[in-house]
Design a protein around this motif. Structure first.
Motif, short mmCIF file in Angstrom:
data_model
loop_
_atom_site.label_atom_id
_atom_site.label_comp_id
_atom_site.label_asym_id
_atom_site.label_seq_id
_atom_site.Cartn_x
_atom_site.Cartn_y
_atom_site.Cartn_z
N ARG A 1 0.85 -1.20 0.00
CA ARG A 1 0.00 0.00 0.00
C ARG A 1 0.88 1.24 0.00
NH1 ARG A 1 -3.21 -0.22 4.91
NH2 ARG A 1 -4.08 -2.05 3.90
N THR B 1 1.16 5.40 0.79
CA THR B 1 0.65 6.61 1.42
C THR B 1 1.69 7.71 1.25
OG1 THR B 1 1.57 6.05 3.60
CG2 THR B 1 -0.71 5.35 3.16
N ASP C 1 -0.33 14.38 -4.71
CA ASP C 1 -1.16 13.18 -4.58
C ASP C 1 -1.45 12.50 -5.92
OD1 ASP C 1 -2.92 15.08 -5.51
OD2 ASP C 1 -4.48 14.68 -4.03
N LYS D 1 -0.99 7.73 -4.31
CA LYS D 1 -1.49 7.86 -2.93
C LYS D 1 -2.74 7.00 -2.73
CE LYS D 1 -3.41 11.06 0.36
NZ LYS D 1 -4.18 12.24 0.54
N ASP D 2 -2.74 6.21 -1.66
CA ASP D 2 -3.86 5.36 -1.22
C ASP D 2 -4.18 4.21 -2.17
OD1 ASP D 2 -4.12 6.89 1.11
OD2 ASP D 2 -5.53 8.26 0.15
N GLU D 3 -3.29 3.89 -3.11
CA GLU D 3 -3.49 2.72 -3.96
C GLU D 3 -2.74 1.54 -3.35
OE1 GLU D 3 -4.13 4.63 -8.39
OE2 GLU D 3 -2.15 3.86 -7.88
N GLN D 4 -3.14 0.33 -3.78
CA GLN D 4 -2.47 -0.87 -3.29
C GLN D 4 -2.51 -1.98 -4.32
OE1 GLN D 4 -4.70 -1.68 0.28
NE2 GLN D 4 -6.00 -3.18 -0.73
N ASN E 1 5.30 4.79 3.09
CA ASN E 1 4.91 6.19 3.22
C ASN E 1 6.07 7.06 2.76
OD1 ASN E 1 3.07 8.35 4.22
ND2 ASN E 1 4.85 8.81 5.47
#
Length: 145
Positions: free
Chosen positions: A6, A8, A16, A46-49, A103
């Protein structure tokens, strides 16, 4: 077992929409979607996985191109016993589904517009301006008498 990677980002100057390139390698075959192999490359924003099926006991290395950002592992990382690399980690896949959160932080000092090396000169100019205004007012008062 499933390995979820993931992404962040944090800080006051991150983008972003920036996609970060990841490379995952292992000493045993992994599966990503319909593909099988020992190495995969993909991008995450950002916020993808991404979730990869990895055999238990495989030695896995996850690397990221985090240029311009400071890399760290996020709090939701469930992998333990990993070794931190310059731009990633390496670990042995445990006997449970696991998550690695990458991150990237990008913080910069925000320019407030006041530079302390010019502040004394600005204050001197302000005092001179007030002094000049007071002198003009005093002259007007004398002229009216």
């Amino acid at each position: 077992m499933d390995l979820t990677i993931r992404k962040t980002v944090s800080g006051n100057m991150y983008d972003d929409q920036k996609a970060f390139a990841f490379t995952v390698t292992a000493d045993k075959d992994m599966t990503l979607g319909e593909e099988t192999g020992t190495s995969f490359t993909f991008d995450l924003k950002k916020d993808e996985q991404v979730t990869i099926s990895v055999p238990v006991g495989a030695v896995v290395t996850v690397r990221e191109d985090a240029s311009g950002y400071i890399f760290s592992l996020g709090a939701d990382t469930t992998i333990t016993g990993y070794t931190t690399l310059e731009n990633g980690i390496t670990f042995t896949m445990p006997n449970e589904n696991s998550t690695v959160v990458f991150n990237n932080a990008k913080d910069v000092v925000v320019d407030t517009g006041v530079m302390l090396d010019t502040l004394p000169y600005v204050l001197i100019l302000a005092v001179a301006g007030f002094g000049g205004a007071a002198l003009m007012k005093k002259r007007r008062c004398r002229g009216e008498d």
